[in-house]
Write a protein that holds these residues in place. Structure first.
Motif, mmCIF file in Angstrom:
data_model
loop_
_atom_site.group_PDB
_atom_site.id
_atom_site.type_symbol
_atom_site.label_atom_id
_atom_site.label_comp_id
_atom_site.label_asym_id
_atom_site.label_seq_id
_atom_site.Cartn_x
_atom_site.Cartn_y
_atom_site.Cartn_z
ATOM 1 N N TYR A 83 0.884 -1.161 0.000
ATOM 2 C CA TYR A 83 0.000 0.000 0.000
ATOM 3 C C TYR A 83 0.925 1.215 0.000
ATOM 4 C CZ TYR A 83 -3.378 -3.365 1.963
ATOM 5 O OH TYR A 83 -4.180 -4.451 2.186
ATOM 6 N N LYS A 114 -5.139 -10.281 -4.414
ATOM 7 C CA LYS A 114 -6.369 -10.751 -3.771
ATOM 8 C C LYS A 114 -6.246 -10.640 -2.253
ATOM 9 C CE LYS A 114 -7.433 -14.193 -7.295
ATOM 10 N NZ LYS A 114 -7.456 -15.651 -7.564
ATOM 11 N N ILE A 117 -6.197 -6.926 -1.213
ATOM 12 C CA ILE A 117 -7.531 -6.335 -1.357
ATOM 13 C C ILE A 117 -8.402 -6.786 -0.189
ATOM 14 C CG2 ILE A 117 -9.639 -6.337 -2.746
ATOM 15 C CD1 ILE A 117 -7.723 -6.728 -5.223
ATOM 16 N N ASP A 118 -8.417 -8.077 0.054
ATOM 17 C CA ASP A 118 -9.244 -8.604 1.131
ATOM 18 C C ASP A 118 -8.823 -8.025 2.477
ATOM 19 O OD1 ASP A 118 -11.531 -10.381 1.334
ATOM 20 O OD2 ASP A 118 -10.270 -11.563 2.668
ATOM 21 N N ILE A 129 -9.771 1.102 -3.252
ATOM 22 C CA ILE A 129 -8.378 0.815 -3.610
ATOM 23 C C ILE A 129 -8.162 1.264 -5.043
ATOM 24 C CG2 ILE A 129 -6.640 -0.976 -3.992
ATOM 25 C CD1 ILE A 129 -8.124 -2.672 -1.893
ATOM 26 N N PHE A 149 -11.409 -4.680 -10.950
ATOM 27 C CA PHE A 149 -11.272 -3.226 -10.866
ATOM 28 C C PHE A 149 -11.905 -2.589 -12.098
ATOM 29 C CE2 PHE A 149 -8.162 -4.404 -7.796
ATOM 30 C CZ PHE A 149 -7.798 -3.282 -7.072
ATOM 31 N N TRP A 178 -16.044 -5.407 -4.288
ATOM 32 C CA TRP A 178 -15.277 -6.603 -3.938
ATOM 33 C C TRP A 178 -16.164 -7.652 -3.265
ATOM 34 C CZ3 TRP A 178 -11.169 -8.992 -5.437
ATOM 35 C CH2 TRP A 178 -10.524 -9.927 -4.625
#
Length: 191
Positions: A83, A114, A117-118, A129, A149, A178
């Motif tokens: 990030y 994945k 993101i989760d 995001i 996305f 998501w």
């Protein structure tokens, strides 16, 4: 300490000083390939440059402003995902990633994305995001598309790559999107 198991062969771990030599070697071995799309490569000339990056990553994590994690595959450091920073007021972040040459084509970035993101939506409780990718970086642009996305626009001359500017494509994903993707595509989006 941040550690996230993806599967029996792959995990993510917060970069720390024990990773410096291996990270420098990985960067150095993949220098020419990485340099095509990543603006930091020429700034990584020595192990000390990598150590500075890792120290900054540790500081970023300690300040609750993001995570820079090593992508480990079969016990070897394969790349980095992170990030860039976390905007807590508006609850969003952006993700960047790269792999060393020997680890491309194994699904490592897709699976790491994945997980990130989760983690962002489930644990950090973020709402959005972004991923920004140079227009010409087709391989990297495929990853956010595959993960659901939305392509939101093009930023002209948004990134300086050594001797020229490149346009970036912005991809965005919300927590609600998501959640819907995971519920409707349980067989394709597996953590």
């Amino acid at each position: 300490m941040f550690k996230y198991d993806i599967n029996e062969n792959t995990y993510l771990k917060l970069l720390d000083l024990n990773d410096v030599d291996e990270l420098f070697t990985l960067t150095d071995r993949s220098r020419e390939t990485l340099r095509e799309w990543l603006p930091f490569v020429d700034d990584v000339r020595t192990v000390e440059d990598t150590e500075k990056f890792v120290r900054n990553a540790m500081h970023q994590y300690a300040n609750n402003n993001g995570i820079q994690a090593g992508i480990y595959y079969e016990g070897k450091l394969a790349g980095v995902i992170g990030y860039h920073q976390v905007n807590w007021q508006h609850r969003w972040t952006s993700i960047g990633y790269w792999l060393g040459n020997d680890f491309v084509g194994k699904g490592l970035v897709t699976n790491s994305m994945k997980a990130f993101i989760d983690y962002a939506f489930s644990y950090l409780k973020l709402n959005r995001i972004e991923v920004r990718v140079a227009v010409g970086n087709i391989r990297s642009r495929t990853i956010p598309k595959v993960l659901g996305f939305n392509e939101e626009g093009r930023l002209r001359d948004a990134e300086w790559l050594y001797d020229h500017h490149v346009d970036q494509v912005v991809y965005g994903l919300t927590a609600a999107e998501w959640k819907k993707l995971k519920s409707t595509n349980e067989n394709t989006i597996v953590l």
